[in-house]
Write an enzyme that holds these catalytic residues in place. Structure first.
Site, short mmCIF file in Angstrom:
data_model
loop_
_atom_site.label_atom_id
_atom_site.label_comp_id
_atom_site.label_asym_id
_atom_site.label_seq_id
_atom_site.Cartn_x
_atom_site.Cartn_y
_atom_site.Cartn_z
N GLU A 124 -14.53 54.59 9.06
CA GLU A 124 -14.40 53.68 7.53
C GLU A 124 -14.21 52.03 8.35
O GLU A 124 -13.80 51.76 9.48
CB GLU A 124 -12.96 53.92 6.76
CG GLU A 124 -11.42 53.96 7.61
CD GLU A 124 -11.79 52.78 7.15
OE1 GLU A 124 -11.45 51.48 6.69
OE2 GLU A 124 -10.11 52.21 8.55
N MET A 166 -11.12 58.35 -12.41
CA MET A 166 -12.31 58.36 -11.00
C MET A 166 -13.08 57.07 -11.63
O MET A 166 -14.64 56.95 -10.42
CB MET A 166 -12.82 59.81 -11.13
CG MET A 166 -12.15 60.23 -10.12
SD MET A 166 -12.97 60.35 -8.97
CE MET A 166 -14.39 61.43 -7.48
N THR A 204 -1.09 47.24 7.50
CA THR A 204 -2.24 47.49 6.58
C THR A 204 -1.17 48.51 6.00
O THR A 204 -0.24 48.79 5.87
CB THR A 204 -3.72 48.25 7.31
OG1 THR A 204 -3.43 49.27 7.26
CG2 THR A 204 -4.25 47.56 8.22
N CYS A 205 -2.20 49.23 4.53
CA CYS A 205 -1.67 50.04 3.66
C CYS A 205 -1.48 51.52 4.49
O CYS A 205 -0.23 51.75 4.06
CB CYS A 205 -2.82 50.17 1.94
SG CYS A 205 -4.30 50.62 3.09
N ASN A 206 -2.35 51.67 6.13
CA ASN A 206 -1.60 52.86 6.27
C ASN A 206 -1.10 52.42 7.74
O ASN A 206 -0.71 53.79 8.23
CB ASN A 206 -2.97 53.70 6.60
CG ASN A 206 -3.52 54.35 5.97
OD1 ASN A 206 -3.42 54.80 5.04
ND2 ASN A 206 -4.67 54.33 5.62
N GLN A 250 -9.32 44.30 9.43
CA GLN A 250 -7.95 43.86 8.89
C GLN A 250 -7.74 43.62 10.52
O GLN A 250 -6.88 43.44 10.81
CB GLN A 250 -7.08 45.53 8.73
CG GLN A 250 -7.64 45.40 7.33
CD GLN A 250 -7.21 47.38 6.79
OE1 GLN A 250 -7.44 47.34 8.28
NE2 GLN A 250 -7.10 46.89 5.02
N ALA A 267 -11.89 57.58 -19.33
CA ALA A 267 -11.08 56.24 -19.25
C ALA A 267 -10.40 56.74 -17.99
O ALA A 267 -9.67 55.95 -17.98
CB ALA A 267 -10.97 55.87 -19.97
N GLY A 268 -10.88 57.59 -17.00
CA GLY A 268 -10.00 58.07 -15.96
C GLY A 268 -10.09 57.73 -14.56
O GLY A 268 -11.10 56.55 -15.14
#
Lengths: 295, 426
Positions: free
Chosen positions: B117, B197, B45-47, B123, B194-195
């Site tokens: 989470e 966030m 996974t990404c972590n 996953q 248009a940031g």
């Protein structure tokens, strides 16, 4: 042998309210189960009381007396509240509904238990009158509850606070919608109730208990009916979201109607005055509010 | 073997990740060829990038020689063509009970960057399914992953670890937004700026059903880009007041150093707005884009980044209070899995021991009956039953002691002794 008194279910509902208040501070499965158990016990005692009253008077509780009519109203509200509480775990409905139930049940102590001859003579129309009013006022109580919850939720959200597990509230939009539906149901039913009531009283013009326009119950009822019609028109003409003003207006109108219908009957009962719902007897001269002897 | 967000940098993790199904397929193929007879599950996974390996004691593998980290790290280095020295220090190895506890905690989201989470369960399930498809799982990994998923479902139902949102955008939309509106489907959403966030918040808003999107930005090209990414419409900065008056939800993320919407400007923009129409404003800019006094307007709910952050922090603390309860569940489930596993391992030894002893007794009885041919059938039967009982009674105490030791988790020495004493091969 059954011995059920009004106090039995009044006390059960009071304990359920205390447990509902406890849940606001610390939500736990025990307080929820306790609250539901006391509400259910009260509902069972309440149902038994109404059944025993019906067997004693040989009339459906809706027609037998103002006392029984108020208890049917309270019963109907508790049934709906109980169903909603089981379906939605965190809904903090009891905080506003249970005090209304307690007030209605307590007020039944102060109104007549004597059957009205008018209701017996015109049973069919009387049934339509009593049932449309009971459902209409039930909807009014829920409209009042939704408006109070709306203001509570509005107040919390303005301060950046959110619901906790024990006092979950629906969204402002959902509360406004439920309030609108309550009024949509209530106003036509109350209109039917008022019109059939007037027709009923006028139809019995020869009888000594005929309606007079100066009768405080009739007068108060008509004024609050007019107010409810105004509220409905206001709700229909508004944007579908409900602002705080509409919530306050709903609370004022609904409270006025409840105070008029229930309060005036209590006052006339205390004064021993003759009203469209019959000669009221002061509380001291009435039999004890206990139904026993069913075997 | 694990390389995760606690032990290594993202730059290392992304070089070691198995980012596509094809690379995963190739990895399983190479693992099978390299470590024949072993079971594998890769969790990428990404972590984290984790390799779970299991093997029976009978399998001859270089992984059996401790530490097993080296051959697995070597495999990773060769597979991803990354020099071993660049990442070997950022790997950690766990064996036996350590692996079980680690996986159970990972899948229960106790090791996640955002505690509680829910994505990690999916996953892990996907990683297990992929390993199964590649026929890389065996009895050990099947049991381990199924038990881990069971543990995570207990943690989710018995604790409040996953309750309350913890990211600013999710709190803004999921908690405050959903307390105001029932649905966003018919709501007009105005994005000012248009940031990054804005993009994150739009993701949550669209998940909640938002369809009508308008983007207003000083740089029109950026507004157009954001609007096209999210099926919205871009408008010129000069139309800000017009769109503000029509909006139900406003997300503001400009980099302006002064508030762009003062109370006067807001009142002017909403002059024609129907009474009672609610407006939900998310001011995610720092410094703020909306003057705080705008929040005092009727039916306007204004939240700035600080008020949202406070809610996130409160939810995060509430989740942290659940950690100990979750760990107890994980320990309980891990213990149950290990006892079951050892019982299964013990089952083979017990069967072999019983079979050996009964074979010996049968051989001796046959010899005896050959010598005592005058015995009647009834007498033979009685002798057979007696010897059977003796064998069972002799076996009973040591086997009971062994079962108790397995339950308490300290059986290894006894089991080895038993195998050696009675010459039971695996």
């Amino acid at each position: 042998m059954l011995n059920v008194s009004v106090f039995c279910f009044l006390a059960s509902y009071a304990v359920a309210l205390v447990l509902e208040l406890v849940r606001q501070r610390m939500d736990s499965p025990a307080s929820r189960v306790g609250m539901l158990a006391f509400a259910a016990a009260g509902l069972v005692a309440h149902t038994m009381y109404l059944l025993l009253r019906a067997s004693q008077t040989h009339l459906p509780p809706l027609l037998s007396s103002a006392h029984d009519w108020l208890l049917v109203l309270a019963w109907l509200i508790v049934v709906i509240y109980f169903g909603l509480s089981i379906r939605q775990r965190g809904l903090a409905m009891g905080i506003v509904v249970l005090p209304a139930v307690l007030a209605i049940v307590a007020s039944s102590y102060f109104v007549t238990m004597a059957p009205s001859q008018l209701m017996i003579d015109f049973r069919g129309v009387a049934m339509l009158h009593a049932s449309s009013l009971v459902f209409g006022i039930g909807a009014i109580v829920f409209g009042l509850a939704f408006s109070l919850l709306f203001l509570w939720q509005h107040w919390r959200l303005k301060r950046g606070a959110l619901s906790s597990p024990g006092n979950g509230l629906p969204s402002l939009e959902a509360l406004a919608r439920m309030n609108r539906w309550s009024m949509l149901v209530a106003v036509p039913l109350i209109s039917i109730g008022m019109l059939t009531g007037i027709g009923l009283a006028l139809g019995s013009a020869e009888q000594p208990r005929s309606m007079t326009w100066s009768d405080p119950v009739v007068l108060g009822g008509l004024v609050s009916w007019g107010l409810m019609c105004f509220l409905l028109i206001r709700l229909m003409s508004q944007h579908r979201s409900m602002g705080r003003d509409v919530a306050w207006l709903t609370i004022a109108s609904c409270s006025f109607l409840l105070v008029t219908i229930v309060g005036l009957q209590m006052i006339t009962a205390a004064m021993g005055s003759k009203t469209v719902h019959g000669l009221a007897k002061p509380i001291a001269s009435q039999p004890a509010r206990e139904t026993g002897g069913a075997q | 073997m694990s390389c995760n967000h606690h032990t290594s940098q993202l730059s290392v993790r992304e070089r070691l990740a198995f980012s596509s199904p094809e690379s995963l397929e190739r990895a399983y193929l190479q693992l099978r060829q390299r470590f024949d007879g072993c079971e594998f599950v890769i969790l990428s996974t990404c972590n984290r990038v984790e390799l779970y390996a299991g093997w029976d004691d009978s399998v001859q593998t270089e992984l059996a020689t401790r530490p097993s980290l080296r051959p697995l790290a070597q495999f990773l280095a060769e597979f991803h063509a990354v020099p071993l020295d660049e990442f070997v220090g950022e790997l950690e190895e766990r064996t036996d009970e350590g692996v079980v506890l680690h996986l159970f905690e990972v899948v229960s989201s106790l090791h996640s960057m955002v505690l509680g989470e829910p994505q990690i369960v999916t996953q892990v399930k996907e990683a297990y399914r992929a390993a199964e498809l590649q026929q890389s799982c065996g009895p050990l990994t099947h049991g381990l992953f199924q038990a881990a998923i069971r543990a995570s479902s207990r943690v989710r139902t018995e604790t409040r670890l996953a309750e309350g949102r913890v990211s600013i955008a999710s709190v803004a939309v999921g908690e405050f937004g959903m307390s105001i509106f029932d649905s966003f489907e018919d709501k007009q959403v105005l994005v000012i700026g248009a940031g990054e966030m804005a993009e994150e918040t739009l993701r949550y808003l669209q998940d909640a059903g938002a369809k009508k999107l308008v983007v207003v930005n000083r740089n029109f090209e950026r507004a157009e880009r954001l609007a096209s990414d999210w099926n919205g419409q871009a408008f010129d900065w000069s139309t800000l007041e017009t769109h503000l008056g029509q909006a139900d939800v406003v997300v503001s993320t400009t980099g302006s150093s002064e508030p762009i919407v003062t109370r006067e400007r807001f009142q002017k923009a909403t002059k024609l707005r129907p009474a009672g129409r609610t407006m939900f404003i998310l001011d995610l800019a720092a410094p703020r884009d909306f003057e705080a006094a705008v929040g005092q307007e009727r039916d306007v709910f204004l939240y700035d980044i600080d008020s949202l952050r406070q809610t996130c922090e409160r939810n995060r603390k509430a989740r942290h209070r659940e950690i100990e309860t979750a760990r107890e569940i994980v320990r309980d489930e891990a213990n149950r899995f290990l006892v079951d596993l050892k019982r299964r391992g013990l089952g083979g030894v017990v069967t072999r021991l019983r079979e050996d002893w009964h074979t010996v007794s049968q051989q001796e009885m046959n010899r005896l009956f050959a010598k005592l041919s005058h015995l009647e059938e009834r007498d033979r039967l009685l002798i057979e039953q007696t010897i059977e009982r003796i064998v069972n009674k002799l076996l009973h105490p040591p086997l009971e002691v062994l079962k108790d030791e397995v339950a308490s988790g300290t059986h290894n020495g006894l089991l080895d002794a038993l195998k050696r004493l009675f010459r039971i091969a695996d």
